[in-house]
Design a protein around this motif. Structure first.
Motif, short mmCIF file in Angstrom:
data_model
loop_
_atom_site.label_atom_id
_atom_site.label_comp_id
_atom_site.label_asym_id
_atom_site.label_seq_id
_atom_site.Cartn_x
_atom_site.Cartn_y
_atom_site.Cartn_z
N ARG A 240 0.83 -1.20 0.00
CA ARG A 240 0.00 0.00 0.00
C ARG A 240 0.87 1.26 0.00
O ARG A 240 0.59 2.23 -0.71
N ALA A 244 1.09 4.15 -2.89
CA ALA A 244 0.25 5.26 -2.44
C ALA A 244 0.73 6.58 -3.00
O ALA A 244 1.92 6.90 -2.92
N ILE A 248 0.65 8.87 1.47
CA ILE A 248 -0.43 8.77 2.46
C ILE A 248 -0.97 7.35 2.39
O ILE A 248 -1.46 6.90 1.35
N VAL A 249 -0.88 6.62 3.51
CA VAL A 249 -1.21 5.20 3.51
C VAL A 249 -2.38 4.93 4.45
O VAL A 249 -2.43 5.46 5.57
N PHE A 250 -3.29 4.08 3.98
CA PHE A 250 -4.40 3.61 4.81
C PHE A 250 -4.36 2.09 4.85
O PHE A 250 -4.01 1.43 3.87
N ASP A 251 -4.70 1.53 6.01
CA ASP A 251 -4.67 0.07 6.11
C ASP A 251 -5.96 -0.52 5.58
O ASP A 251 -6.80 0.19 5.00
N GLU A 252 -6.13 -1.84 5.77
CA GLU A 252 -7.28 -2.54 5.19
C GLU A 252 -8.59 -2.08 5.79
O GLU A 252 -9.66 -2.30 5.21
N ARG A 253 -8.54 -1.40 6.95
CA ARG A 253 -9.76 -0.89 7.58
C ARG A 253 -9.99 0.59 7.30
O ARG A 253 -10.89 1.21 7.86
N GLY A 254 -9.12 1.16 6.48
CA GLY A 254 -9.29 2.57 6.13
C GLY A 254 -8.66 3.53 7.12
O GLY A 254 -8.89 4.73 7.03
N ARG A 255 -7.83 3.02 8.02
CA ARG A 255 -7.18 3.89 9.01
C ARG A 255 -5.84 4.36 8.48
O ARG A 255 -5.10 3.59 7.86
N MET A 256 -5.50 5.63 8.76
CA MET A 256 -4.22 6.15 8.31
C MET A 256 -3.08 5.45 9.07
O MET A 256 -3.17 5.22 10.27
N VAL A 257 -2.03 5.13 8.33
CA VAL A 257 -0.91 4.39 8.90
C VAL A 257 0.30 5.30 9.01
O VAL A 257 0.71 5.95 8.04
#
Length: 276
Positions: A240, A244, A248-257
Motif C-alpha cells: 500500500r 500510495a 499517504i497510507v491507509f490500512d485494510e480498515r481505512g485507518r491512516m498508517v
C-alpha cells in the motif's frame, strides 16, 4: 535469529546433536559451563570439531573466557564460526582488542562478528559505546552476574531489571545493530513461565533469547516467529505504501498508517528474507 542454545565446550558428544536441532544458533561455551581444569581441553575439543563442520550455513557462536580471550579466539577463528561472544565485557577497549586479534588470525576477509555479553553495571552504563565498537553485531544481556554486581534482587516478574533491559535495547538501536539477545532463564522446567517472560522481552524490543536447555528452544522460537497474519499484514502495508500517491497510507480498515509502522513492516519482511 531467535534462539541461541548454550552447549558446554567440554561436551563434544553434544555438538552435532545441537547443530542438528531447532536452535538458530549453537553457542559453544568455553567459559562458565566448563570447569577450570577442563578449559584447555575444551578449547581443543571445540576447535577440532569446528574443523569438521560442513553445514552450508552454520550458525555457530563460541563464548570465550575473558582471562584467556586471545588463546580462545586464535583457536576458534575458523570458517564455521559466525560470531564470538565476549563474556564479561565491561568497556569498548575489550571489544577493540578482540577485534584486533580476529583481524590478525581470521582466515580470509573479516567475517566473524562479536557479541559482547554485558554482565556488570559498568557494561550497562557503557552499552552504547560497546555496541558501536568494531565487529559488534548484537549485544547479549547476562543478568545473573549483573545482579551479583549491583545487588539487584529481581522478583518473579523481573520488573527490577526493566531499566537495565531498556538501556540495552536503546543502545543497540542507537548504534544501528541488531536488537539484543535476551538473558537465559535457569528454570528450564517451567516452560509456561519461560513463554511469559520471553513475550515480555519481545515486547520490550529484544529479538531472540539465549537458552541453557534444548526444551527451551521451541518455546523461544515460537515467541520470536511472526505469525502468518503478521506477515500478510506487513506485506499489505508495504504494498500500500509503495503504491500510495504522496505517501499517504491507509490500512485494510481505512485507518491512516504512520510511516514508522511501515518501517517496522519492512524490517519484519527483511528479517524473513535473511533467514531464507
Amino acid at each position: 535469529m531467535r534462539s541461541a542454545l548454550y552447549v558446554p565446550g567440554n561436551r563434544p558428544d553434544l555438538f552435532d546433536k545441537a547443530l542438528a536441532g531447532p536452535a538458530d544458533v549453537v553457542l559453544l561455551d568455553l567459559e562458565d559451563a566448563v570447569p577450570l581444569r577442563d578449559k584447555a581441553s575444551a578449547r581443543a575439543e571445540v576447535a577440532a570439531w569446528l574443523r569438521t563442520v560442513t553445514v552450508t550455513r552454520p550458525r555457530v557462536w563460541v563464548r570465550v573466557n575473558p582471562e584467556d580471550v586471545e588463546a580462545d579466539l586464535r583457536a576458534v577463528a575458523l570458517p564455521a564460526v559466525t560470531a564470538v561472544c565476549l563474556a564479561k565485557t565491561d568497556a569498548p577497549r575489550q571489544v577493540r582488542a578482540a577485534a584486533a586479534i580476529l583481524d590478525a588470525c581470521e582466515p580470509g576477509p573479516a567475517r566473524i562478528e562479536i557479541c559482547p555479553l554485558l554482565e556488570s553495571a559498568a557494561a550497562i552504563l557503557d552499552a552504547r559505546a560497546i555496541a558501536a565498537a568494531p565487529r559488534v553485531a548484537r549485544l547479549q544481556l547476562g543478568e545473573a552476574d549483573l545482579c551479583a554486581d549491583t545487588g539487584i534482587e529481581p522478583g518473579a516478574d523481573r520488573g527490577e531489571l526493566l531499566a537495565v533491559r531498556t538501556q540495552v535495547v536503546l543502545a543497540s538501536a542507537a548504534a544501528g545493530i541488531a536488537p539484543p539477545l535476551g538473558p537465559v532463564s535457569t528454570d528450564f522446567r517451567d516452560l509456561d513461565a519461560l513463554r511469559g517472560s520471553t513475550e515480555s522481552l519481545a515486547r520490550l524490543g529484544f529479538q531472540g533469547r539465549a537458552c541453557i536447555h534444548p526444551a527451551q528452544v521451541p518455546v523461544v522460537n515460537a515467541v520470536f516467529t511472526p505469525t502468518e497474519a503478521e506477515v500478510v499484514r506487513a506485506r499489505d502495508l508495504v504494498s500500500r505504501f509503495d503504491s500510495a500517491p504522496g505517501g499517504i497510507v491507509f490500512d485494510e480498515r481505512g485507518r491512516m498508517v504512520d510511516r514508522a509502522v511501515v518501517r517496522r513492516a519492512r524490517r519484519l519482511l527483511a528479517e524473513l528474507s535473511d533467514e531464507r
